[in-house]
Structure formats: structure tokens, C-alpha cells
Design a protein around this motif. Structure first.
Motif: not given
Length: 420
Positions: A4, A6, A41
Motif C-alpha cells: 500500500t 505509505p 503496515d
């Protein structure tokens, strides 16, 4: 691995454009253990970077961590400049009994500032003071640090340009095999030293890395190092070995020059000497060179007591016998076999290294960068080195497990194949 995006906004807006490693690995790390790092994450990364060689014993080594926590919990001295402390005494005693005496090395120990370039600056300054001369000889593709004195003996054009002023009193000579074996070793250097019309100022010292890490994992042969040591003796030059990245077991033995059977006049250590990634450096030199006046070379952070504590624990844990050295040499065979297989499938590529410092040079200079980026996507941290970042550089922790090493090497091979 699915990544994803950041939130990097505070870094990109507030932090200087000089930042570098974070550009190669665009995530936010928040935890690390052993040979692995984790981002916020929850993504996991196998670490073949090891803090650029500062984490030979892995992240948050549990033995070193417990020792450090105990010291802090008992209000141990954290800042003491060069005052005498129990932490410093313990380190000096362990270093003498575990490292110096078993190798019959007579060195005095100096604590300069806490970084590698601080140790190099101290070594150069001492050599000039002892010999009364200014010139220092270094080697092509060398890297010795980013402060002005260290930059003057560094080869990389990009890094040298950052100085903004002329870098003087340093003269480069060809490193081992720089001329592809077409010229006898040191023929140019010797001729300049012996010819009164050469224009070479008589050097105070020669500074060398036995394995050039940032320069592309260029490995000096033992015979070359032995010949260099003889040349220094013949011409009254001090021999300085920069063991900042390749020391503390990276090539197998504690010092990288042990294999060559030489005793340098001066040795610089940093990176993994603290064992825990804490800032610490040493400048070691023969007793007759200890001509410093009290306070003549100093610094506020030259006595990092928490680093003394973890360094002592590392010596006690890993250097009281040869277990780690034997494991490192066994891992070296595994790495070499994997790189041999990889190179065999990529025309024009080559590999080289010692111990657990290895490089894979690829025919297309841009290929290493692509492979490094792909490795990150696959969950592996591996950097590039060399004048054109043409070498994929492998520096796993010395304490890495066999399974983790195999996994990382498979990822390296996959990243190279997928970006060819």
C-alpha cells in the motif's frame, strides 16, 4: 507482496533532499528483529543490507539488548566524553583479551568521534603528525567517508563533488586488478616514489580497504596486500587499513587483513564494533605512533558508553571462540554457489566477494538498480554499489539462519531474472 502507498509526506516536505536509502525502499519501518525488518503496515522484509554493515549480529540481538537494558535500568553512564567509566574499562579489557592478544596485535586504542569518517580523519591526522608530511596515497574506487579529509582519499566523483572545495593532499593509485592484470602490481607507484622528478610528494601514509565495499566489492588478493605492506616499509610510509565495513567478522576473521598475514600500522573500525548499531568507532595504532598531546584530537561523543556495553557483550558472545567465523565461511560458500549459478545465466556478469560481503556485477549497469527495486517488492532489502551502481551488493547479518540465507538468495536470483 502487495504494497500500500505509505504516508511519506512529512519526510518529503520536511527532510532534506539529501536522503537516499529511503528513496530506494519507500516504506516506513517500525520494527526489526534478527535478519528481518517490518514496516508499519505489517510487511516483512528480509535484510541483506544490515545497516550497511553496522548490524553484523542482526537487529535487536537479544543478548546485546538485554545487556544494554540492564545497564540503562541501573543508571549506567550514558555520556562521559573520554572520562574513565566501568563500561569503557570492561570494553578495553575484553577487546585486549579477546581480539588483540590472541592475534599478537600491540595496538593502542583511540576513541575518536563515533562515526567511521571520524576514525579515518584521526588516522590521517596522526599519520601526518608522526611523519611530518601531508600527502596520503589512496586507491581507485576507494570510499573512506564524507568529511573533507576522508573525501580527499575517496575515489567516487559524485561524492567528492559535494565537498565544494579542492580536495588536496591525496593521490590515488590503482587498486588490485584495476588494470585487469595487464601491469605488474605497484609498478607505477614504485616508479613515482623512486623518481625525484615524478612530482609525487613523499607520502606520510597509504590507506586501503582490503575489500572495497562502496566501490563495488573489489577484493584485494593477499599477495597484493603483502606487497603493499612491504612497499610501505621500504619507503617509510604508514599503512592504514580501513576496516570500517569489512571488520568485525564480515570477511570471516575479526579483521579483514588477517588472511594476508600483515600487521597494519593503523586500523580504523566502526559500524559493527558496537554490535548493536550504536555509533562507535576506534582508531588503533602501534604504540610508537601514540604521539598525541592530551586533548589534541577530541570530540563530545567520543565515549559512547552504551555502545561500549553492547560491544563488550558482542565480543563475549561471538569472539570467545571461532564458531561465528566458521559459520561465516560456511555461509560464504552458499552465497558464492548461488551467485555462480546466477552469473552463469546472465552473459557478461561477474561475481566476487569474501566471507559475507559479495557483489554481483551485471552487464547492463542499470540492471543492478532494477534488481534491487524488484527485490524490495519481493520483500528483500539489498543495495547497489560501484561507481555506476552497477553491482548488486549482498551484506546479510553474520548471524542469519541457513533458511533465511537461502530464501534471500532465491529472491536475489528471481529479482535478477525478472529485471533482465
Amino acid at each position: 507482496m502487495t504494497l500500500t502507498q505509505p504516508d511519506l509526506s512529512v519526510f518529503t516536505t520536511l527532510e532534506s533532499e539529501v536522503r537516499s536509502y529511503c528513496r530506494s525502499w519507500p516504506t516506513v519501518f517500525n520494527r526489526a528483529q534478527g535478519s528481518r525488518m517490518y514496516d508499519e503496515d505489517g510487511h516483512e522484509y528480509l535484510d541483506f543490507f544490515a545497516g550497511a554493515g553496522s548490524l553484523n549480529y542482526g537487529h535487536n540481538n537479544p543478548v546485546l539488548k538485554r545487556t544494554l537494558l540492564d545497564y540503562l535500568e541501573h543508571d549506567g553512564v550514558t555520556h562521559g566524553l573520554d572520562m574513565s567509566t566501568t563500561a569503557k574499562r570492561a570494553f578495553l579489557e575484553y577487546f585486549q583479551n579477546t581480539v588483540l592478544r590472541p592475534r599478537d596485535l600491540p595496538y593502542k586504542v583511540m576513541f575518536p568521534g563515533p562515526t567511521g569518517t571520524n576514525a579515518v580523519e584521526a588516522a590521517l591526522k596522526l599519520a601526518r603528525k608522526v611523519k611530518g608530511r601531508e600527502s596520503i596515497v589512496s586507491f581507485t574506487n576507494a570510499f573512506h567517508g564524507m568529511s573533507l579529509g576522508s573525501l580527499a582519499v575517496t575515489g567516487n566523483t559524485f561524492k567528492r563533488a559535494g565537498a565544494g572545495i579542492p580536495l588536496v593532499h591525496g593521490t590515488p593509485m590503482p587498486f588490485d586488478n584495476y588494470l585487469d592484470g595487464q601491469t605488474p602490481d605497484f609498478i607505477w607507484f614504485e616508479r613515482l616514489l623512486e623518481d625525484q622528478g615524478s612530482g609525487l610528494n613523499r607520502p606520510a601514509a597509504v590507506i586501503v580497504e582490503t575489500v572495497q565495499g562502496e566501490g563495488g566489492i573489489n577484493v584485494a588478493r593477499a599477495e597484493w596486500l603483502q606487497a603493499l605492506a612491504r612497499l610501505c616499509r621500504q619507503h617509510d610510509m604508514l599503512l592504514i587499513v580501513d576496516d570500517i565495513q569489512m571488520g568485525c567478522g564480515r570477511t570471516g576473521a575479526f579483521f579483514s587483513f588477517e588472511e594476508a598475514g600483515i600487521t597494519p600500522d593503523v586500523v580504523t573500525l566502526s559500524k559493527s564494533i558496537s554490535g548493536y548499531g550504536l555509533p562507535m568507532s576506534l582508531c588503533l595504532f602501534k604504540p610508537e605512533l601514540d604521539v598525541w598531546e592530551p586533548g589534541e584530537h577530541n570530540g563530545t561523543f567520543r565515549g559512547n558508553n552504551p555502545a561500549f556495553v553492547t560491544a563488550t557483550a558482542a565480543l563475549n558472545t561471538y569472539w570467545s571462540d571461532d564458531t561465528l567465523e566458521r559459520q561465516t565461511l560456511a555461509h560464504a560458500q552458499t552465497i558464492e554457489a548461488a551467485l555462480h549459478d546466477t552469473a552463469a545465466h546472465h552473459s557478461g556478469s561477474a561475481y566476487r566477494g569474501r566471507g559475507m560481503a559479495w557483489g554481483l556485477e551485471l552487464a547492463d549497469p542499470r540492471h543492478a538498480g532494477r534488481a534491487s527495486r524488484r527485490a524490495f517488492e519481493l520483500g528483500l532489502l539489498v543495495e547497489t554499489s560501484g561507481a555506476h551502481d552497477e553491482v548488486l551488493k549482498l551484506l546479510p547479518p553474520l548471524t542469519i539462519t541457513t533458511d533465511d540465507l537461502d530464501e534471500g538468495l532465491r529472491t536475489v536470483q528471481r529479482a535478477v531474472y525478472e529485471t533482465a
